[in-house]
Design a protein around this motif. Sequence first.
Motif, PDB file in Angstrom:
ATOM      1  N   MET A 141      78.686  53.345  67.266  1.00  0.00           N
ATOM      2  CA  MET A 141      78.301  52.198  68.076  1.00  0.00           C
ATOM      3  C   MET A 141      77.189  51.458  67.329  1.00  0.00           C
ATOM      4  SD  MET A 141      77.190  52.122  72.066  1.00  0.00           S
ATOM      5  CE  MET A 141      78.734  52.885  72.547  1.00  0.00           C
ATOM      6  N   GLU A 142      77.282  50.159  67.276  1.00  0.00           N
ATOM      7  CA  GLU A 142      76.307  49.374  66.540  1.00  0.00           C
ATOM      8  C   GLU A 142      75.232  48.831  67.467  1.00  0.00           C
ATOM      9  OE1 GLU A 142      78.234  46.393  64.217  1.00  0.00           O
ATOM     10  OE2 GLU A 142      79.535  47.835  63.208  1.00  0.00           O
ATOM     11  N   GLY A 143      74.120  48.427  66.886  1.00  0.00           N
ATOM     12  CA  GLY A 143      73.049  47.775  67.623  1.00  0.00           C
ATOM     13  C   GLY A 143      72.003  48.746  68.144  1.00  0.00           C
ATOM     14  N   GLU A 144      70.869  48.178  68.511  1.00  0.00           N
ATOM     15  CA  GLU A 144      69.755  48.954  69.055  1.00  0.00           C
ATOM     16  C   GLU A 144      69.832  48.880  70.568  1.00  0.00           C
ATOM     17  OE1 GLU A 144      67.650  50.630  66.727  1.00  0.00           O
ATOM     18  OE2 GLU A 144      69.338  49.926  65.545  1.00  0.00           O
ATOM     19  N   VAL A 145      70.845  49.533  71.133  1.00  0.00           N
ATOM     20  CA  VAL A 145      71.098  49.506  72.568  1.00  0.00           C
ATOM     21  C   VAL A 145      71.113  50.929  73.108  1.00  0.00           C
ATOM     22  CG1 VAL A 145      72.359  47.321  72.509  1.00  0.00           C
ATOM     23  CG2 VAL A 145      73.600  49.471  72.187  1.00  0.00           C
ATOM     24  N   ALA A 146      70.781  51.086  74.380  1.00  0.00           N
ATOM     25  CA  ALA A 146      70.690  52.410  75.000  1.00  0.00           C
ATOM     26  C   ALA A 146      72.002  53.182  74.903  1.00  0.00           C
ATOM     27  CB  ALA A 146      70.251  52.273  76.459  1.00  0.00           C
ATOM     28  N   GLU A 147      73.130  52.499  74.994  1.00  0.00           N
ATOM     29  CA  GLU A 147      74.426  53.173  74.937  1.00  0.00           C
ATOM     30  C   GLU A 147      74.689  53.823  73.581  1.00  0.00           C
ATOM     31  OE1 GLU A 147      74.073  49.868  75.769  1.00  0.00           O
ATOM     32  OE2 GLU A 147      74.088  50.213  77.930  1.00  0.00           O
ATOM     33  N   ALA A 148      73.990  53.377  72.538  1.00  0.00           N
ATOM     34  CA  ALA A 148      74.187  53.928  71.191  1.00  0.00           C
ATOM     35  C   ALA A 148      73.442  55.245  70.990  1.00  0.00           C
ATOM     36  CB  ALA A 148      73.738  52.913  70.143  1.00  0.00           C
ATOM     37  N   VAL A 149      72.487  55.563  71.876  1.00  0.00           N
ATOM     38  CA  VAL A 149      71.632  56.735  71.687  1.00  0.00           C
ATOM     39  C   VAL A 149      72.374  58.002  72.090  1.00  0.00           C
ATOM     40  CG1 VAL A 149      69.463  57.844  72.341  1.00  0.00           C
ATOM     41  CG2 VAL A 149      69.568  55.356  72.083  1.00  0.00           C
ATOM     42  N   GLY A 150      72.565  58.889  71.100  1.00  0.00           N
ATOM     43  CA  GLY A 150      73.226  60.172  71.334  1.00  0.00           C
ATOM     44  C   GLY A 150      72.214  61.298  71.396  1.00  0.00           C
ATOM     45  N   ASP A 151      72.630  62.467  70.941  1.00  0.00           N
ATOM     46  CA  ASP A 151      71.790  63.667  70.987  1.00  0.00           C
ATOM     47  C   ASP A 151      70.586  63.542  70.059  1.00  0.00           C
ATOM     48  OD1 ASP A 151      73.569  64.849  72.755  1.00  0.00           O
ATOM     49  OD2 ASP A 151      74.743  65.793  71.149  1.00  0.00           O
ATOM     50  N   ILE A 152      69.471  64.121  70.503  1.00  0.00           N
ATOM     51  CA  ILE A 152      68.244  64.108  69.697  1.00  0.00           C
ATOM     52  C   ILE A 152      68.398  65.057  68.506  1.00  0.00           C
ATOM     53  CG2 ILE A 152      67.111  65.938  71.022  1.00  0.00           C
ATOM     54  CD1 ILE A 152      64.482  64.325  70.678  1.00  0.00           C
ATOM     55  N   ILE A 153      67.782  64.697  67.411  1.00  0.00           N
ATOM     56  CA  ILE A 153      67.782  65.540  66.209  1.00  0.00           C
ATOM     57  C   ILE A 153      66.428  66.225  66.132  1.00  0.00           C
ATOM     58  CG2 ILE A 153      67.980  65.561  63.698  1.00  0.00           C
ATOM     59  CD1 ILE A 153      69.678  62.960  63.999  1.00  0.00           C
ATOM     60  N   GLN A 154      66.422  67.526  66.281  1.00  0.00           N
ATOM     61  CA  GLN A 154      65.177  68.292  66.352  1.00  0.00           C
ATOM     62  C   GLN A 154      64.460  68.411  65.004  1.00  0.00           C
ATOM     63  OE1 GLN A 154      63.782  69.368  69.177  1.00  0.00           O
ATOM     64  NE2 GLN A 154      65.485  68.687  70.439  1.00  0.00           N
ATOM     65  N   ASP A 155      65.203  68.435  63.908  1.00  0.00           N
ATOM     66  CA  ASP A 155      64.602  68.702  62.593  1.00  0.00           C
ATOM     67  C   ASP A 155      64.757  67.534  61.623  1.00  0.00           C
ATOM     68  OD1 ASP A 155      67.335  68.938  62.373  1.00  0.00           O
ATOM     69  OD2 ASP A 155      67.284  70.728  61.110  1.00  0.00           O
ATOM     70  N   ALA A 156      64.519  66.318  62.115  1.00  0.00           N
ATOM     71  CA  ALA A 156      64.631  65.123  61.277  1.00  0.00           C
ATOM     72  C   ALA A 156      63.510  65.080  60.244  1.00  0.00           C
ATOM     73  CB  ALA A 156      64.569  63.873  62.151  1.00  0.00           C
ATOM     74  N   ASP A 157      63.771  64.444  59.129  1.00  0.00           N
ATOM     75  CA  ASP A 157      62.753  64.195  58.111  1.00  0.00           C
ATOM     76  C   ASP A 157      62.134  62.835  58.376  1.00  0.00           C
ATOM     77  OD1 ASP A 157      63.184  66.571  56.744  1.00  0.00           O
ATOM     78  OD2 ASP A 157      64.657  65.681  55.382  1.00  0.00           O
ATOM     79  N   TRP A 158      60.800  62.754  58.304  1.00  0.00           N
ATOM     80  CA  TRP A 158      60.063  61.512  58.509  1.00  0.00           C
ATOM     81  C   TRP A 158      59.263  61.221  57.238  1.00  0.00           C
ATOM     82  CZ3 TRP A 158      60.676  58.734  63.002  1.00  0.00           C
ATOM     83  CH2 TRP A 158      61.345  59.384  64.044  1.00  0.00           C
ATOM     84  N   THR A 159      59.369  59.987  56.738  1.00  0.00           N
ATOM     85  CA  THR A 159      58.719  59.613  55.481  1.00  0.00           C
ATOM     86  C   THR A 159      57.954  58.311  55.661  1.00  0.00           C
ATOM     87  OG1 THR A 159      60.586  60.586  54.283  1.00  0.00           O
ATOM     88  CG2 THR A 159      59.107  59.170  53.020  1.00  0.00           C
ATOM     89  N   MET A 160      56.705  58.290  55.198  1.00  0.00           N
ATOM     90  CA  MET A 160      55.908  57.062  55.187  1.00  0.00           C
ATOM     91  C   MET A 160      56.147  56.386  53.846  1.00  0.00           C
ATOM     92  SD  MET A 160      51.778  56.518  55.519  1.00  0.00           S
ATOM     93  CE  MET A 160      51.416  57.629  54.151  1.00  0.00           C
ATOM     94  N   THR A 161      56.665  55.155  53.865  1.00  0.00           N
ATOM     95  CA  THR A 161      56.965  54.481  52.603  1.00  0.00           C
ATOM     96  C   THR A 161      55.928  53.433  52.217  1.00  0.00           C
ATOM     97  OG1 THR A 161      58.414  52.908  53.722  1.00  0.00           O
ATOM     98  CG2 THR A 161      59.439  54.893  52.809  1.00  0.00           C
ATOM     99  N   SER A 162      55.106  52.983  53.181  1.00  0.00           N
ATOM    100  CA  SER A 162      54.030  52.056  52.834  1.00  0.00           C
ATOM    101  C   SER A 162      52.912  52.175  53.857  1.00  0.00           C
ATOM    102  CB  SER A 162      54.535  50.609  52.770  1.00  0.00           C
ATOM    103  OG  SER A 162      54.835  50.131  54.062  1.00  0.00           O
ATOM    104  N   LEU A 163      51.712  51.830  53.432  1.00  0.00           N
ATOM    105  CA  LEU A 163      50.535  51.859  54.299  1.00  0.00           C
ATOM    106  C   LEU A 163      49.605  50.738  53.869  1.00  0.00           C
ATOM    107  CD1 LEU A 163      48.625  53.141  56.404  1.00  0.00           C
ATOM    108  CD2 LEU A 163      47.859  54.712  54.608  1.00  0.00           C
ATOM    109  N   ASP A 164      49.315  49.820  54.797  1.00  0.00           N
ATOM    110  CA  ASP A 164      48.430  48.696  54.510  1.00  0.00           C
ATOM    111  C   ASP A 164      47.373  48.583  55.593  1.00  0.00           C
ATOM    112  OD1 ASP A 164      49.831  47.545  52.198  1.00  0.00           O
ATOM    113  OD2 ASP A 164      51.421  47.130  53.644  1.00  0.00           O
ATOM    114  N   THR A 165      46.107  48.464  55.156  1.00  0.00           N
ATOM    115  CA  THR A 165      45.010  48.183  56.069  1.00  0.00           C
ATOM    116  C   THR A 165      44.628  46.725  55.851  1.00  0.00           C
ATOM    117  OG1 THR A 165      44.223  50.448  55.869  1.00  0.00           O
ATOM    118  CG2 THR A 165      42.690  48.844  56.795  1.00  0.00           C
ATOM    119  N   VAL A 166      44.577  45.949  56.932  1.00  0.00           N
ATOM    120  CA  VAL A 166      44.280  44.518  56.830  1.00  0.00           C
ATOM    121  C   VAL A 166      42.992  44.235  57.579  1.00  0.00           C
ATOM    122  CG1 VAL A 166      45.109  42.197  57.326  1.00  0.00           C
ATOM    123  CG2 VAL A 166      46.747  43.993  56.735  1.00  0.00           C
ATOM    124  N   ILE A 167      42.013  43.695  56.846  1.00  0.00           N
ATOM    125  CA  ILE A 167      40.749  43.251  57.439  1.00  0.00           C
ATOM    126  C   ILE A 167      40.511  41.837  56.926  1.00  0.00           C
ATOM    127  CG2 ILE A 167      38.289  43.707  57.749  1.00  0.00           C
ATOM    128  CD1 ILE A 167      38.828  46.639  56.973  1.00  0.00           C
TER     129      ILE A 167
END
Length: 192
Positions: free
Chosen positions: A98-124
């Motif tokens: 199912m395409e799109g960022e819609v509630a109907e597209a959300v299936g089972d949660i993935i307990q062991d997903a990998d999360w990666t930070m690809t950029s970090l910017d501080t703006v002052i």
Amino acid sequence: MNAKILIPLALITLSGAAIAGDATTTLHWKGVVPTVIPGDGVIITGPSGHLPYVDSAGLSVKDTTGVFSSDQISLELHYRNCADGSSATAGVCEGGFMEGEVAEAVGDIIQDADWTMTSLDTVIGTLDTTGIGTVVKMEGTKMDKSVPVTASTGTVSFTTENTESVVNSLGAELNPGQNIEVHTVINSSKAI
């Protein structure tokens, strides 16, 4: 009542209101171009699979030294449901996802997903902030750019902070009322 009495009464009333005091505040708005890049077989959500998810939170700035901490942002990675609305089997759908960022597209949660930070910017403002020690933490542990962290639970929380004065990196303290913003791009993935 005649007009000669009404005018002085109106002036007394207006001058009394002016003596009551004056207060001023500054309002701030900010906007960031969304960076949602949908995945074929997965979808990022907020807690309990909610869409849209919260992608911003407040910063608590200690003082003019630029030391700050943040509220947390919680996210989850879910399998996408199949185009026909059924659940994916082992992350696979014969008829596509199912395409799109819609509630109907959300299936089972993935307990062991990998999360990666690809950029970090501080703006002052327009200041060069490359020397500021801003960090992003996932579940209280500092993340390094481009290094995946495997979640131990389905819902993960992110915070950001700077624990060191900006005086050494900027050469001076910040002006009262100065805005500080932190922007980071986070990827999440699961081998399917």
